[in-house]
Design a protein around this motif. Sequence first.
Motif, PDB file in Angstrom:
ATOM      1  N   ALA A   1       0.576  -0.595  12.673  1.00 60.97           N
ATOM      2  CA  ALA A   1       0.862  -2.021  12.800  1.00 60.97           C
ATOM      3  C   ALA A   1       1.971  -2.275  13.812  1.00 60.97           C
ATOM      4  CB  ALA A   1       1.247  -2.588  11.434  1.00 60.97           C
ATOM      5  N   ARG A   2       2.978  -1.388  13.813  1.00 61.36           N
ATOM      6  CA  ARG A   2       4.075  -1.570  14.779  1.00 61.36           C
ATOM      7  C   ARG A   2       3.557  -1.412  16.209  1.00 61.36           C
ATOM      8  NH1 ARG A   2       6.995   2.104  13.004  1.00 61.36           N
ATOM      9  NH2 ARG A   2       8.162   0.830  11.489  1.00 61.36           N
ATOM     10  N   LYS A   3       2.746  -0.409  16.408  1.00 66.80           N
ATOM     11  CA  LYS A   3       2.190  -0.191  17.744  1.00 66.80           C
ATOM     12  C   LYS A   3       1.271  -1.340  18.147  1.00 66.80           C
ATOM     13  CE  LYS A   3       2.404   4.852  17.698  1.00 66.80           C
ATOM     14  NZ  LYS A   3       1.637   6.111  17.757  1.00 66.80           N
ATOM     15  N   ALA A   4       0.479  -1.844  17.171  1.00 62.95           N
ATOM     16  CA  ALA A   4      -0.416  -2.955  17.488  1.00 62.95           C
ATOM     17  C   ALA A   4       0.366  -4.210  17.872  1.00 62.95           C
ATOM     18  CB  ALA A   4      -1.321  -3.244  16.288  1.00 62.95           C
ATOM     19  N   GLY A   5       1.478  -4.477  17.113  1.00 59.03           N
ATOM     20  CA  GLY A   5       2.304  -5.643  17.464  1.00 59.03           C
ATOM     21  C   GLY A   5       2.913  -5.513  18.840  1.00 59.03           C
ATOM     22  N   GLN A   6       3.412  -4.313  19.165  1.00 60.32           N
ATOM     23  CA  GLN A   6       3.987  -4.111  20.496  1.00 60.32           C
ATOM     24  C   GLN A   6       2.930  -4.282  21.582  1.00 60.32           C
ATOM     25  OE1 GLN A   6       5.790  -0.258  20.387  1.00 60.32           O
ATOM     26  NE2 GLN A   6       7.535  -0.901  19.092  1.00 60.32           N
TER      27      GLN A   6
ATOM     28  N   ASP B   1       0.819  -1.222   0.000  1.00 57.40           N
ATOM     29  CA  ASP B   1       0.000   0.000   0.000  1.00 57.40           C
ATOM     30  C   ASP B   1       0.843   1.259   0.000  1.00 57.40           C
ATOM     31  OD1 ASP B   1      -2.251  -1.554   0.016  1.00 57.40           O
ATOM     32  OD2 ASP B   1      -2.490  -1.511   2.198  1.00 57.40           O
ATOM     33  N   ALA B   2       2.044   1.170   0.539  1.00 57.45           N
ATOM     34  CA  ALA B   2       2.917   2.345   0.544  1.00 57.45           C
ATOM     35  C   ALA B   2       3.350   2.745  -0.861  1.00 57.45           C
ATOM     36  CB  ALA B   2       4.137   2.072   1.406  1.00 57.45           C
ATOM     37  N   ASP B   3       3.482   1.746  -1.759  1.00 57.78           N
ATOM     38  CA  ASP B   3       3.789   2.072  -3.160  1.00 57.78           C
ATOM     39  C   ASP B   3       2.638   2.812  -3.821  1.00 57.78           C
ATOM     40  OD1 ASP B   3       6.199   0.871  -2.791  1.00 57.78           O
ATOM     41  OD2 ASP B   3       5.520  -1.105  -3.516  1.00 57.78           O
ATOM     42  N   VAL B   4       1.420   2.551  -3.350  1.00 62.54           N
ATOM     43  CA  VAL B   4       0.255   3.193  -3.944  1.00 62.54           C
ATOM     44  C   VAL B   4       0.011   4.542  -3.307  1.00 62.54           C
ATOM     45  CG1 VAL B   4      -2.210   2.933  -4.433  1.00 62.54           C
ATOM     46  CG2 VAL B   4      -0.704   0.954  -4.487  1.00 62.54           C
ATOM     47  N   ILE B   5      -0.113   4.536  -2.007  1.00 60.72           N
ATOM     48  CA  ILE B   5      -0.371   5.782  -1.268  1.00 60.72           C
ATOM     49  C   ILE B   5       0.649   5.852  -0.149  1.00 60.72           C
ATOM     50  CG2 ILE B   5      -2.045   7.198  -0.040  1.00 60.72           C
ATOM     51  CD1 ILE B   5      -4.232   5.504  -1.330  1.00 60.72           C
ATOM     52  N   GLN B   6       1.673   6.679  -0.279  1.00 59.84           N
ATOM     53  CA  GLN B   6       2.802   6.709   0.642  1.00 59.84           C
ATOM     54  C   GLN B   6       2.382   7.167   2.021  1.00 59.84           C
ATOM     55  OE1 GLN B   6       6.055   9.079  -0.764  1.00 59.84           O
ATOM     56  NE2 GLN B   6       7.354   8.549   0.989  1.00 59.84           N
ATOM     57  N   HIS B   7       1.593   8.223   2.120  1.00 59.24           N
ATOM     58  CA  HIS B   7       1.247   8.733   3.443  1.00 59.24           C
ATOM     59  C   HIS B   7       0.364   7.746   4.204  1.00 59.24           C
ATOM     60  CE1 HIS B   7      -2.103  10.010   0.875  1.00 59.24           C
ATOM     61  NE2 HIS B   7      -2.854   9.957   1.984  1.00 59.24           N
ATOM     62  N   GLN B   8      -0.548   7.012   3.435  1.00 53.32           N
ATOM     63  CA  GLN B   8      -1.367   6.011   4.131  1.00 53.32           C
ATOM     64  C   GLN B   8      -0.530   4.814   4.579  1.00 53.32           C
ATOM     65  OE1 GLN B   8      -4.656   4.927   1.624  1.00 53.32           O
ATOM     66  NE2 GLN B   8      -5.674   6.939   1.813  1.00 53.32           N
ATOM     67  N   ALA B   9       0.448   4.432   3.723  1.00 55.74           N
ATOM     68  CA  ALA B   9       1.297   3.300   4.104  1.00 55.74           C
ATOM     69  C   ALA B   9       2.112   3.607   5.350  1.00 55.74           C
ATOM     70  CB  ALA B   9       2.218   2.951   2.937  1.00 55.74           C
ATOM     71  N   GLU B  10       2.652   4.843   5.430  1.00 56.34           N
ATOM     72  CA  GLU B  10       3.437   5.198   6.629  1.00 56.34           C
ATOM     73  C   GLU B  10       2.560   5.165   7.880  1.00 56.34           C
ATOM     74  OE1 GLU B  10       5.076   8.964   5.759  1.00 56.34           O
ATOM     75  OE2 GLU B  10       6.640   8.194   4.390  1.00 56.34           O
ATOM     76  N   ALA B  11       1.332   5.686   7.755  1.00 58.81           N
ATOM     77  CA  ALA B  11       0.430   5.669   8.923  1.00 58.81           C
ATOM     78  C   ALA B  11       0.060   4.243   9.324  1.00 58.81           C
ATOM     79  CB  ALA B  11      -0.822   6.482   8.612  1.00 58.81           C
TER      80      ALA B  11
END
Length: 495
Positions: free
Chosen positions: A257-262, A242-252
């Motif tokens: 996802a990182r916070k959810a995994g933690q 998704d970051a290749d498609v929409i960069q700002h959405q992929a970063e968010a």
Amino acid sequence: MATRRTTKRRPPAAPKAAPQDSASGAQEQAAELIAAAQREAEEIRAAAKADQVAESEAAQQLLANALRDADALVQHAREKADTLAADANQVLADADRQAAALRKQTAADLSDAQAELADVEERRALAIRDLEQAKQRADTVRNEAQDFLGRHRMAADQLHREAIETAARIRTAADQDTQQLCETTRQQARTVREQADAEAAQTRQAAEVLASEARLLREQVGQEAARIISDAQRQAKLIRYDADVIQHQAEAELEHARKAGQAIRGRHRLRWTAWMWGKAPWAALCAAVGLTASGEYELAHMVGWPGAVAALLPVTIDVWAVTAFHRGRDVKAALAVMIGTNTVYHLAERGMFGVDSLGRPAWWLIILTASIAPIVVWRVHQLIGNGPAEPPSAAVPEAPTSRAGARPTVRRPVAPSGSPALPKGGSPTRTVRRSPQNGTPKTSDAELIAAARTRLATGKDPSATWLMNTHGIGAARAARIRDAAKAPAPAGGEN
């Protein structure tokens, strides 16, 4: 003239009777001395027989006293013999004086005087013979005293030997009793050591069971963590696409996802920590119960209870204490009894309280120990009759299926290689999937309780591990569902 002669004959008659009376008196005195010596010998012999169990010093002192008494008897006999000899000499002197007086009489009485002189001579011979007999009797008394002394010395030696043999027998019996007592003490120590080893083995088995449960839970947590990591990796791939498609959405989405995994890993760590700390108090309780039970068992054994009966005292007190902890009542009384029994035993074991100098328990300690069981029966009856302070409810309130503040995970399908590009300005198709929570979102606590009761009706235990593996819920919720399923259902049934 005849009358005057008769008058002159009368004075010498007294000296004639005097030696005979003196000799008979000497014989009577010698006989009394011999009888007294024999009586004293009999008394000494009786005293020696009565003191057969006395020590060697007493026997030697008795021998010395007997020797002194025998010497005194011999000396007294000698003095009496000398006195008798002096009396006889005095009689002879009186006879000589009377003979001299008779010689000075008139010539007319010469024939009478000669007759009287002959009579005096005869009396003198009799006196001399009596003196010799008295000396012979004195020698006989001395010989008898010496024989008595010898016999008494032999009897004293025999008493001394018997006293030594008696002391040796008493010492041998004491050694045998001491050895038997030591063997009995060693046997009791071995029995106590075997019981302690058996209790330690049971404790080790309980620890091994806990360790196996911990290993099983660790494996389950590892599998869950691997699944979560796998899901996170898949989500990360989707996010990178998704970051290749929409960069700002992929970063968010990547940050989310990182916070959810933690958060998920943190929840599982907290869940593992909570489980461990939930089991730790039970381990401490088992160790404390084992320590107090040893003192309670030894106290019961000290007051004379046999092994199997003595083992019931710690069971009685500790079950009461655990029941009091569970019900939330009588906790202070149970702790007071546990502390009191252990304190009394350890003080009594060291001879500081409740025992005499020989280590035997006092009567009031036996009464107090015997009163513990009726008191526990009374208190447990009160606990059972009043019921638990807070009875568990039949149903547990339904918990929210998602945690507050949890955001839904946005998942996008991964485009296969060679697939057409997404339309410009458009957004990829996204499917919403909730993050794993405690249990299936559509499964309520009432449904979990019903499933657990169904398993319980089939004769199987609805354990917390089974609930966690089957329904994917946490340890705390699984424990709550298990307790609610095992609690008795209300009178009206479930709604």
